[in-house]
Design a protein around this motif. Structure first.
Motif, short mmCIF file in Angstrom:
data_model
loop_
_atom_site.label_atom_id
_atom_site.label_comp_id
_atom_site.label_asym_id
_atom_site.label_seq_id
_atom_site.Cartn_x
_atom_site.Cartn_y
_atom_site.Cartn_z
N LEU A 41 0.84 -1.19 0.00
CA LEU A 41 0.00 0.00 0.00
C LEU A 41 0.88 1.24 0.00
CD1 LEU A 41 -2.87 1.12 0.14
CD2 LEU A 41 -2.72 1.00 2.61
N LYS A 42 0.74 2.07 -1.03
CA LYS A 42 1.50 3.31 -1.10
C LYS A 42 0.81 4.28 -2.05
CE LYS A 42 4.53 2.42 -4.97
NZ LYS A 42 5.78 2.80 -5.53
N LEU A 43 1.11 5.56 -1.86
CA LEU A 43 0.62 6.57 -2.79
C LEU A 43 1.39 6.43 -4.09
CD1 LEU A 43 0.36 9.71 -0.49
CD2 LEU A 43 -1.50 8.30 -1.37
N ARG A 44 0.68 6.60 -5.20
CA ARG A 44 1.34 6.51 -6.51
C ARG A 44 1.16 7.82 -7.25
NH1 ARG A 44 -1.65 1.69 -8.76
NH2 ARG A 44 -3.21 2.51 -7.37
N THR A 45 2.15 8.17 -8.02
CA THR A 45 2.10 9.39 -8.81
C THR A 45 1.25 9.17 -10.06
OG1 THR A 45 4.04 8.83 -10.13
CG2 THR A 45 4.44 10.00 -8.03
N MET A 46 0.93 10.26 -10.74
CA MET A 46 0.19 10.15 -11.99
C MET A 46 1.01 9.36 -13.01
SD MET A 46 -2.59 10.59 -13.56
CE MET A 46 -3.45 11.67 -12.44
#
Length: 155
Positions: free
Chosen positions: A90-95
């Motif tokens: 689980l992690k934030l992903r860039t565009m």
């Protein structure tokens, strides 16, 4: 009170023992297990991309269920963390990461040309992908999609 408890038990049982309406297929992209559905056949692929936090089936179920074509295939996929898809981490992903993920999905399916139908935040992902790989995108239909600058403009 007993009626209420029986009702809750029935609701719980129906959710636990309910079968999936569809048989999802899966591909692995960067360790993430990506769920997708396709319907129809033919060379023309129409890929539906859902909005932020939305699973594809909830977004497009009416379109998917009513689709009939002899020369087109309609597909939808869940980004990791939505619907049936799972994160490896689980992690934030860039565009860039989100559009690359879309590209890797299309590549794994070996589609050389797709029409992308994108809703809301999915439109930003589709636009970023189309900018990177215009030779793969034969059409782009954006539904209720905001421009990338909308957040900055709100300030």
């Amino acid at each position: 009170m007993r009626v209420f408890i029986v009702f809750l038990a029935l609701v719980w049982c129906s959710s636990v023992f309910a079968k999936d309406e569809h048989k999802y297929s899966f591909v692995n992209i960067n360790g993430n297990n990506i769920a997708y559905l396709c319907k129809g056949s033919g060379d023309q692929v129409i890929l539906m991309v859902s909005g932020m936090g939305l699973d594809a089936h909830s977004t497009y179920k009416n379109t998917y269920h009513n689709f009939e074509s002899k020369n087109s295939m309609l597909c939808m996929y869940d980004r990791p963390g939505t619907g049936k898809s799972k994160h490896s981490e689980l992690k934030l992903r860039t565009m860039d990461e989100l559009s690359d993920e879309l590209g890797e999905f299309i590549e794994k399916k070996q589609w050389s040309s797709v029409v992308i139908v994108a809703y809301s935040f999915g439109g930003q992902i589709a636009r970023a992908f189309a900018h990177k790989k215009p030779e793969v995108v034969s059409g782009l239909l954006l539904v209720d999609t905001s421009h990338e600058s909308w957040l900055e403009n709100l300030k």
